[in-house]
Design an enzyme around this catalytic site. Structure first.
Site, PDB file in Angstrom:
ATOM      1  N   ARG A  68     -34.669   6.461 -36.704  1.00  0.00           N
ATOM      2  CA  ARG A  68     -34.966   7.869 -36.956  1.00  0.00           C
ATOM      3  C   ARG A  68     -33.979   8.414 -37.974  1.00  0.00           C
ATOM      4  O   ARG A  68     -32.987   9.075 -37.641  1.00  0.00           O
ATOM      5  CB  ARG A  68     -34.942   8.652 -35.649  1.00  0.00           C
ATOM      6  N   GLN A 109     -38.966   9.050 -42.216  1.00  0.00           N
ATOM      7  CA  GLN A 109     -39.817  10.046 -41.568  1.00  0.00           C
ATOM      8  C   GLN A 109     -41.299   9.857 -41.881  1.00  0.00           C
ATOM      9  O   GLN A 109     -42.151   9.992 -40.997  1.00  0.00           O
ATOM     10  CB  GLN A 109     -39.367  11.453 -41.954  1.00  0.00           C
ATOM     11  N   ASP A 161     -42.951   7.150 -39.601  1.00  0.00           N
ATOM     12  CA  ASP A 161     -42.698   7.236 -38.154  1.00  0.00           C
ATOM     13  C   ASP A 161     -44.000   7.294 -37.358  1.00  0.00           C
ATOM     14  O   ASP A 161     -44.482   8.361 -36.977  1.00  0.00           O
ATOM     15  CB  ASP A 161     -41.835   8.468 -37.868  1.00  0.00           C
ATOM     16  N   SER A 191     -43.921   8.867 -33.733  1.00  0.00           N
ATOM     17  CA  SER A 191     -43.999  10.329 -33.682  1.00  0.00           C
ATOM     18  C   SER A 191     -45.398  10.832 -33.987  1.00  0.00           C
ATOM     19  O   SER A 191     -45.897  11.748 -33.324  1.00  0.00           O
ATOM     20  CB  SER A 191     -42.989  10.949 -34.669  1.00  0.00           C
ATOM     21  N   TYR A 234     -33.410   9.535 -29.298  1.00  0.00           N
ATOM     22  CA  TYR A 234     -34.156   9.387 -28.059  1.00  0.00           C
ATOM     23  C   TYR A 234     -33.256   9.696 -26.870  1.00  0.00           C
ATOM     24  O   TYR A 234     -32.043   9.524 -26.920  1.00  0.00           O
ATOM     25  CB  TYR A 234     -34.706   7.966 -27.910  1.00  0.00           C
TER      26      TYR A 234
END
Length: 372
Positions: free
Chosen positions: A122, A127, A130, A133, A228
């Site tokens: 992360r 991004q 990801d 997500s 996390y």
């Protein structure tokens, strides 16, 4: 590179690894994309759309696998598909062969490489790649809808000639990407929402969506490295459940979304807690698909059960229930990852090149048949 996309054949899987839009992005960058006929139909993408993007349509998996250097996938490969890979083929997907369920031995025998998107660090550079997500966002939205559909009451406050209907009370446990989307969805539907997360920093995000952040008089758990939540000690988890019990009992709907990567999902709602909820209440457990059990003690993946009058919905591959947008988001993640992992149009393939790239080093679990 020659990049292939097959019809996903895992149970309950309707997504596709690349949509015409994301395939077109790779084709524009100079790669060739081969798509099995019908691979995108469950995600509302037909063969003509892929042809228009410049992809080549193949009739069978054998036709695709015989032409490619890289296979873009969503879930676990089955033994048969893995055995058909050309020696040295690279695979990118969400299910690492290290989790004990995939065809690890076959991939080793085929001298394959595997990049697991669930291991993506992360960091800012990652991004756009990801996939965890993006798929969690889909699952959280769907969880809010499931709760509203199953609850035999209205979500919003309604004032009618027959009287005032109070809003439903929804409790969301876990305020990561899925939890925040579940909160936002329940709020948009008019429910009064409370939410809890072990990460103290999540309270501000919960309140920013118009929900009430539940604070417990127990030791808080800070975020682990990588963004996390960490796994809690047994005594702390027990105190947490006791403190959450009154909130669960008072809720019309409880949505649980807590997960710790690489670990069993934390048990947040016990059978006793469910039994204290009002008849007709609903529990939606997004973590039920975890091999070691979900957030709710009585949930079962892919099943709806009645426990003391409470409906408990066990999620199973929830993002796939909204396959069109889930695939669009996943395809964007996949294409961004492939483009970032290429040097001069070729996927990183030497230990030195892998080690020099922080994303590749984190995601590469198998390189030319050797686990890293």
């Amino acid at each position: 590179m020659q990049i292939g996309v097959l019809t996903e054949n895992a149970p309950f899987e309707r997504r596709v690894a690349l949509t015409p839009e994301s395939a077109g992005r790779l084709i524009t960058a100079g790669h060739s994309v081969y798509v099995q006929s019908g691979a995108g139909l469950a995600a509302a993408e037909d063969d003509d759309a892929y042809r228009a993007a410049g992809a080549v349509i193949g009739k069978s998996p054998e036709e695709i696998l015989g032409n490619i250097d890289l296979l873009a996938a969503v879930g676990q490969l089955d033994q048969q598909t893995a055995s058909r890979l050309k020696p040295g083929t690279a695979v990118i997907g969400l299910s690492s062969p290290k989790d004990g369920r995939g065809p690890a031995g076959v991939l080793v025998d085929r001298h394959a490489s595997f990049f697991a998107l669930e291991l993506l660090p992360r960091i800012t550079r990652a991004q756009s790649m990801d996939a965890l997500s993006s798929q969690a966002m889909v699952a959280g939205y769907r969880a809010g809808l499931i709760a509203a559909e199953r609850l035999p009451r209205f979500f919003p406050l309604l004032m009618t000639a027959a009287g005032t209907v109070p809003p439903a009370r929804v409790v969301v446990l876990g305020a990561g990407v899925a939890g925040l989307q579940a909160i936002a969805t329940a709020k948009r539907l008019g429910a009064v929402v409370e939410a809890y997360d072990v990460r103290a920093a999540a309270a501000e995000e919960i309140r920013s969506l118009g929900a009430k952040a539940i604070t417990l008089d127990v030791e808080s758990q800070t975020s682990a490295s990588g963004g996390y939540a960490s796994e809690q000690a047994a005594d702390a988890a027990d105190r947490q459940r006791r403190a959450l019990a009154p909130y669960v009992a008072a809720a019309d709907a409880v949505i649980t979304t807590a997960a710790v990567p690489g670990r069993p999902a934390p048990l947040l709602v016990t059978a006793e807690m469910v039994e204290k909820m009002r008849p007709g209440s609903v529990v939606v457990d997004l973590a039920a698909d975890n091999p070691n059990g979900g957030n709710c003690e009585v949930s079962r993946p892919g099943e709806e059960i009645r426990h003391h009058g409470v409906l408990v919905h066990g999620g199973r591959n929830v993002p796939s229930q909204l396959a069109a947008h889930a695939s669009r988001l996943y395809g964007a993640n996949m294409s961004a990852f492939i483009l970032a992992m290429c040097q001069d149009g070729v996927l990183l393939s030497t230990p030195e090149d892998i080690a020099a790239d922080d994303i590749a080093a984190a995601c590469c679990v198998l390189l030319k048949g050797e686990f890293r």
